[in-house]
Design a protein around this motif. Structure first.
Motif, PDB file in Angstrom:
ATOM      1  N   SER A 286       0.831  -1.211   0.000  1.00  0.00           N
ATOM      2  CA  SER A 286       0.000   0.000   0.000  1.00  0.00           C
ATOM      3  C   SER A 286       0.861   1.254   0.000  1.00  0.00           C
TER       4      SER A 286
ATOM      5  N   TYR B 264      -2.100  -1.301  11.099  1.00  0.00           N
ATOM      6  CA  TYR B 264      -2.328  -1.823   9.742  1.00  0.00           C
ATOM      7  C   TYR B 264      -1.172  -1.427   8.818  1.00  0.00           C
TER       8      TYR B 264
ATOM      9  N   ASN C 134      -5.299   4.380  -4.183  1.00  0.00           N
ATOM     10  CA  ASN C 134      -6.662   4.162  -3.664  1.00  0.00           C
ATOM     11  C   ASN C 134      -7.545   3.442  -4.687  1.00  0.00           C
TER      12      ASN C 134
ATOM     13  N   GLN D  31     -15.961   2.624   5.658  1.00  0.00           N
ATOM     14  CA  GLN D  31     -14.894   3.498   6.152  1.00  0.00           C
ATOM     15  C   GLN D  31     -14.281   4.277   4.992  1.00  0.00           C
ATOM     16  N   ASN D  32     -14.323   3.681   3.810  1.00  0.00           N
ATOM     17  CA  ASN D  32     -13.646   4.291   2.653  1.00  0.00           C
ATOM     18  C   ASN D  32     -14.591   5.206   1.887  1.00  0.00           C
ATOM     19  N   LEU D  33     -13.996   6.123   1.168  1.00  0.00           N
ATOM     20  CA  LEU D  33     -14.750   7.217   0.569  1.00  0.00           C
ATOM     21  C   LEU D  33     -15.806   6.765  -0.459  1.00  0.00           C
TER      22      LEU D  33
ATOM     23  N   SER E  72     -19.904  12.796   5.156  1.00  0.00           N
ATOM     24  CA  SER E  72     -19.060  13.760   5.854  1.00  0.00           C
ATOM     25  C   SER E  72     -17.776  13.902   5.056  1.00  0.00           C
ATOM     26  N   VAL E  73     -17.416  15.117   4.753  1.00  0.00           N
ATOM     27  CA  VAL E  73     -16.100  15.358   4.135  1.00  0.00           C
ATOM     28  C   VAL E  73     -15.169  15.759   5.274  1.00  0.00           C
ATOM     29  N   PHE E  74     -14.130  14.940   5.459  1.00  0.00           N
ATOM     30  CA  PHE E  74     -13.258  15.151   6.624  1.00  0.00           C
ATOM     31  C   PHE E  74     -12.227  16.246   6.361  1.00  0.00           C
TER      32      PHE E  74
ATOM     33  N   CYS F  12      -8.644  16.665   1.069  1.00  0.00           N
ATOM     34  CA  CYS F  12      -7.463  15.810   0.827  1.00  0.00           C
ATOM     35  C   CYS F  12      -7.401  15.365  -0.627  1.00  0.00           C
TER      36      CYS F  12
ATOM     37  N   ARG G   9      -6.055  12.330  -3.317  1.00  0.00           N
ATOM     38  CA  ARG G   9      -5.644  10.929  -3.450  1.00  0.00           C
ATOM     39  C   ARG G   9      -5.490  10.576  -4.920  1.00  0.00           C
TER      40      ARG G   9
ATOM     41  N   VAL H  12     -11.071  15.058  -2.653  1.00  0.00           N
ATOM     42  CA  VAL H  12     -12.324  14.440  -2.194  1.00  0.00           C
ATOM     43  C   VAL H  12     -13.520  15.195  -2.789  1.00  0.00           C
TER      44      VAL H  12
ATOM     45  N   ARG I 186     -10.146  13.904   9.810  1.00  0.00           N
ATOM     46  CA  ARG I 186     -10.116  12.544  10.375  1.00  0.00           C
ATOM     47  C   ARG I 186      -8.688  12.281  10.862  1.00  0.00           C
TER      48      ARG I 186
ATOM     49  N   ASP J 118      -5.217  11.060   8.817  1.00  0.00           N
ATOM     50  CA  ASP J 118      -5.292  11.219   7.362  1.00  0.00           C
ATOM     51  C   ASP J 118      -4.040  11.890   6.798  1.00  0.00           C
TER      52      ASP J 118
HETATM   53  C1  WQD Z   1      -9.898   8.879   1.194  1.00  0.00           C
HETATM   54  C2  WQD Z   1     -10.161  10.346   1.504  1.00  0.00           C
HETATM   55  C3  WQD Z   1     -10.703  10.788   3.788  1.00  0.00           C
HETATM   56  C4  WQD Z   1     -14.541   8.776   3.941  1.00  0.00           C
HETATM   57  C5  WQD Z   1      -7.025   3.887   3.202  1.00  0.00           C
HETATM   58  C6  WQD Z   1      -5.829   3.073   3.605  1.00  0.00           C
HETATM   59  C7  WQD Z   1      -5.001   2.708   2.419  1.00  0.00           C
HETATM   60  C8  WQD Z   1      -5.813   2.019   1.370  1.00  0.00           C
HETATM   61  C9  WQD Z   1      -7.143   2.628   1.137  1.00  0.00           C
HETATM   62  C10 WQD Z   1      -6.416  -0.262   1.978  1.00  0.00           C
HETATM   63  C11 WQD Z   1      -9.538  10.801   2.819  1.00  0.00           C
HETATM   64  C12 WQD Z   1     -11.858  11.156   2.881  1.00  0.00           C
HETATM   65  C13 WQD Z   1     -13.336   9.284   3.508  1.00  0.00           C
HETATM   66  C14 WQD Z   1     -15.595   9.676   4.225  1.00  0.00           C
HETATM   67  C15 WQD Z   1     -14.183  11.523   3.620  1.00  0.00           C
HETATM   68  N1  WQD Z   1      -5.694   0.634   1.430  1.00  0.00           N
HETATM   69  N2  WQD Z   1     -13.146  10.633   3.352  1.00  0.00           N
HETATM   70  N3  WQD Z   1     -15.366  11.020   4.047  1.00  0.00           N
HETATM   71  O1  WQD Z   1      -7.523   6.827   4.003  1.00  0.00           O
HETATM   72  O2  WQD Z   1      -6.722   7.346   1.649  1.00  0.00           O
HETATM   73  O3  WQD Z   1      -6.626   5.061   2.492  1.00  0.00           O
HETATM   74  O4  WQD Z   1      -7.779   3.045   2.345  1.00  0.00           O
HETATM   75  O5  WQD Z   1      -7.004  -0.934   2.418  1.00  0.00           O
HETATM   76  O6  WQD Z   1      -3.951   1.919   2.817  1.00  0.00           O
HETATM   77  O7  WQD Z   1      -5.049   3.846   4.498  1.00  0.00           O
HETATM   78  O8  WQD Z   1      -8.828   6.035   1.943  1.00  0.00           O
HETATM   79  O9  WQD Z   1     -11.169   6.030   1.221  1.00  0.00           O
HETATM   80  O10 WQD Z   1     -10.668   6.052   3.690  1.00  0.00           O
HETATM   81  O11 WQD Z   1     -10.224   8.104   2.352  1.00  0.00           O
HETATM   82  O12 WQD Z   1     -14.028  12.751   3.483  1.00  0.00           O
HETATM   83  O13 WQD Z   1     -16.687   9.298   4.642  1.00  0.00           O
HETATM   84  O14 WQD Z   1     -11.561  10.526   1.669  1.00  0.00           O
HETATM   85  O15 WQD Z   1     -10.572  11.748   4.810  1.00  0.00           O
HETATM   86  O16 WQD Z   1      -9.086  12.098   2.641  1.00  0.00           O
HETATM   87  P1  WQD Z   1      -7.391   6.421   2.597  1.00  0.00           P
HETATM   88  P2  WQD Z   1     -10.301   6.492   2.319  1.00  0.00           P
END
Ligand code: WQD
Length: 343
Positions: free
Chosen positions: A126, A151, A181, A200-202, A218-220, A231, A233, A274, A297, A300
């Motif tokens: 990752s 992790y 991502n 948990q993921n966007l 929610s946009v963190f 942020c 990605r 995001v 968050r 992050d």
């Molecule tokens: C992306 C962006 C959040 C949810 C993590 C792991 C990484 C990878 C993928 C594996 C961030 C923002 C998110 C929400 C938001 N591998 N967000 N509102 O944190 O980049 O990576 O997952 O499993 O190893 O660390 O991915 O999708 O969680 O977040 O604003 O409800 O979206 O703050 O900026 P991340 P993510």
């Protein structure tokens, strides 16, 4: 005869898309998965896309006796190792579970490879190993930063275990793939991401909100040092990502490289915020997405995107799908889940 590939975690999100690409490229696949975070129904989706049902054994990679029996039952040409726990937040709550699961699984595989003449292992790593980059885009030579979660630490330690094992003279090769991502779903909408509970993921959060399963997003944070304050990605299409694994396994099995361990970034090379991604979702789905800006968050990274030149040149692999098509695939998958009554 078709080469046989062991895919651990093959019913999971990236694993299942990779199994499809492997089968379409003519490989025979054996999936093992403990089904702790996936469902055996995924096998039906894979079968519908490829016309072939992969072999499947419900096995936990940390169970050494079960793994020994598996290596006796089949002769593998290569391994792609996805099976791992992957929730950053959960890893902070349950560190030992993460270390046991993610480290013991890899150690068991490496231990069994030489005595069964398995030549190579592709390892699912990752971009989290880079932490907060000093500059973007980031290449494979960038320093590894202290991990922000157990992790992330398991990914770093796993990479070191592979390096140490191979440098000890073990007759094994490895390709370490550092994903950025991964998002989206197979264009057939037969397989996709299946988050358990609140995502948990966007992207799953976006599509579930678009479907009305969640009230709003929610946009963190919108006070980051980025053009729109959210942020950034590198969002990579999961099918593009899956295809890189087929190239990697072939490269190892055909000894195309003299190096025993190679590391590749898998990303598009483009950073997207995001808020930009939310806009793209609204455009392709024709839904307006309710969201609010909330606090940052914890843990992050502000911004990270890949320099994928090495993968482009050495593997001959490039991310091809547009972000619009990728978001449309994620939305079609969410709609399919609704049709099936899964969500
Ligand atoms: C992306 C962006 C959040 C949810 C993590 C792991 C990484 C990878 C993928 C594996 C961030 C923002 C998110 C929400 C938001 N591998 N967000 N509102 O944190 O980049 O990576 O997952 O499993 O190893 O660390 O991915 O999708 O969680 O977040 O604003 O409800 O979206 O703050 O900026 P991340 P993510």
């Amino acid at each position: 005869m078709a080469k046989k590939i062991l895919v651990t975690g093959g019913t999971g999100y990236i694993g299942s898309h990779t199994v499809v690409e492997l089968q379409q490229a003519g490989y025979e696949v054996v999936i093992i998965d403990n089904l702790s975070n996936s469902n055996a129904d995924v096998l039906e989706g894979i079968t519908r896309i490829t016309g072939k049902r992969p072999l499947f054994d419900k096995i936990d990679c940390t169970d050494f006796n079960a793994m020994k029996a598996l290596f006796k039952k089949y002769t593998f040409d290569g391994i792609i190792h996805f099976a791992a726990s992957k929730a950053v937040g959960e890893s902070v709550q349950k560190p030992l579970m993460y270390y046991r699961n993610n480290l013991v699984s890899l150690i068991n595989l490496l231990e069994l490879m030489p005595e069964h003449n398995v030549k190579g292992i592709v390892f699912s790593s990752s971009c989290t190993v880079y932490g907060e980059p000093d500059m973007n885009p980031i290449d494979e030579n960038a320093p590894i930063k202290p991990a922000a979660s157990p992790y992330g630490n398991t990914k770093q330690i796993n990479e070191e275990i592979i390096q140490d094992f191979i440098h000890s003279g073990a007759p094994v090769k490895s390709i370490i793939l550092r994903y950025f991502n991964p998002i989206g779903a197979h264009p057939s909408a037969e397989i996709g991401e299946l988050p358990l509970g609140v995502p948990q993921n966007l992207v799953p959060y976006i599509t579930q909100t678009g479907m009305g399963i969640r009230k709003k997003m929610s946009v963190f944070g919108n006070d980051y040092n980025t053009p729109d304050g959210s942020c950034i990605r590198d969002f990579i299409n999961v099918v593009d990502l899956a295809k890189a694994h087929v190239i990697a396994i072939e490269r190892m099995l055909e000894d195309k490289s003299d190096e025993k361990v190679e590391i590749f970034n898998l990303g598009t090379g483009t950073g997207l915020s995001v808020l930009e991604l939310i806009n793209i979702f609204e455009k392709v789905s024709e839904e307006s997405l309710p969201y609010e800006i909330v606090g940052r968050r914890e843990g992050d990274i502000e911004q990270i995107w890949a320099q994928p030149d090495k993968a482009n040149k050495v593997l001959g692999w490039t991310a091809k799908e547009t972000i619009e098509d990728t978001m449309a695939s994620a939305w079609r998958w969410q709609q399919r889940l609704r049709e099936k009554g899964t969500m």
